[in-house]
Design an enzyme around this catalytic site. Sequence first.
Site, PDB file in Angstrom:
ATOM      1  CB  CYS A   1       1.057   7.375  10.314  1.00 56.10           C
ATOM      2  SG  CYS A   1       2.455   6.954  11.368  1.00 56.10           S
TER       3      CYS A   1
ATOM      4  CB  CYS B   1       7.617  -4.512   8.566  1.00 55.88           C
ATOM      5  SG  CYS B   1       8.904  -3.792   9.713  1.00 55.88           S
TER       6      CYS B   1
ATOM      7  CB  CYS C   1       3.632   8.407   2.456  1.00 55.07           C
ATOM      8  SG  CYS C   1       4.392   6.696   3.974  1.00 55.07           S
TER       9      CYS C   1
ATOM     10  CB  CYS D   1       6.713  -1.312  16.424  1.00 55.76           C
ATOM     11  SG  CYS D   1       8.163  -1.095  15.531  1.00 55.76           S
TER      12      CYS D   1
ATOM     13  CD  GLU E   1      -2.866  -0.919   2.339  1.00 56.97           C
ATOM     14  OE1 GLU E   1      -4.413  -1.051   2.511  1.00 56.97           O
ATOM     15  OE2 GLU E   1      -2.494  -0.531   3.360  1.00 56.97           O
TER      16      GLU E   1
ATOM     17  CB  CYS F   1       3.589  -1.058  13.498  1.00 54.41           C
ATOM     18  SG  CYS F   1       3.326  -0.936  12.159  1.00 54.41           S
TER      19      CYS F   1
HETATM   20  S1  SF4 Z   1       6.621   0.730  12.976  1.00 50.65           S
HETATM   21 FE1  SF4 Z   1       5.881  -1.011  11.593  1.00 50.65          FE
HETATM   22  S2  SF4 Z   1       6.431  -1.150   9.769  1.00 50.65           S
HETATM   23 FE2  SF4 Z   1       7.675   0.599  11.340  1.00 50.65          FE
HETATM   24  S3  SF4 Z   1       9.453  -0.560  11.738  1.00 50.65           S
HETATM   25 FE3  SF4 Z   1       7.582  -0.836  13.791  1.00 50.65          FE
HETATM   26  S4  SF4 Z   1       6.352  -3.144  13.048  1.00 50.65           S
HETATM   27 FE4  SF4 Z   1       8.106  -2.329  10.826  1.00 50.65          FE
END
Ligand code: SF4
Length: 344
Positions: free
Chosen positions: A328, A110, A103, A114, A90, A117
């Site tokens: 975000c 990923c 963006c 985190c 995306e 996220c």
């Molecule tokens: S915020 Fe999400 S996309 Fe960014 S590094 Fe952490 S896990 Fe990965």
Amino acid sequence: MDALFGKTLSELKEITATLGMPSFTTQQIAKWLYQSNISSIDQMSNLSKKHREALSQNYTFGLTPFMKVQESVDGTKKYLFNIGNQRFIETAMIPDQDRQTVCVSSQVGCKMGCLFCMTARQGFQANLTAGQILNQFRSIAEWPNITNLVYMGMGEPLDNLNEVLKSLEILTADWGYALSPKRITVSTIGIVPGLKAFLEKSNCHLAVSMHTPFDAERRNLMPVEQVYSLKQVLEVIKGFDFGLQRRVSFEYIMFDGVNDTPAHVNELARILNGVKCRINLIRFHPIPDSPLKGSPITVIQQFKDALNRKGITTTVRASRGEDIFAACGLLSTKELVKRQELDY
Ligand code: SF4
């Protein structure tokens, strides 16, 4: 077949040499790829038929149209691209008064985990090539009126360092898109070796996702802290000469009762003492089944004012595209892949 789009000038040089084409054709091809609106090798009209055939037998042009676009009430758009093998990415396009910012994603999913996220929940599927990164800028409707790029979509850019650096080279080189590096920001959670390489090899702005100045708290929010600590990241930043033009900012998502107290203000002021930077406060967009909640807007404003009083330039980032999950931390194609929504 391999794609030409996304190749650097030195890679194109190798290609033309291997195919026995004159050296001047390298620049011609780069111009077609990055400074024109064409989308097929056949349209490279100043190359001989023989050379176009040689290229076509070995390479595709390499652009991929978007599959779907959703538009938010605030004008933000979210584009979906299918990059093959049941993988989707995306891209968000955020219009502002005099800016159109795209963006881009740098990975499918990923691996950084985190806590706050949505992309993290998808896990990691693949690194994007430079061509797949740049295609998100080149194949959306707003091209060629894009003014700014931010690497803040899906993935950790510095975990895909080589392809990200190649894409930055193509965006900023005279033979590429010739964009000013001041219009490009790469956001990282702080992969220290990649950070050093990025600072040395590129002139683009840096944004570091900090989210708390305290080690233990950060370890909880962002597992990367166990490997590359914020302390190490700040040492690298303090030791690097950013010059007058290059900017460092720290991203700080505000979590209610977690990282929004006066103690956080004081610690931020202490660790950022002497660092020429700004802090962007970001409202948290709740994600399903998460204990984290966003700080109330009054708390965010007070936090901002307190930091500004301490001499740290602090702004609150306007939240955009929340209704279409383009804001975000909300980009994720996991559900899409699961449901095989391929009917558009
Ligand atoms: S915020 Fe999400 S996309 Fe960014 S590094 Fe952490 S896990 Fe990965």
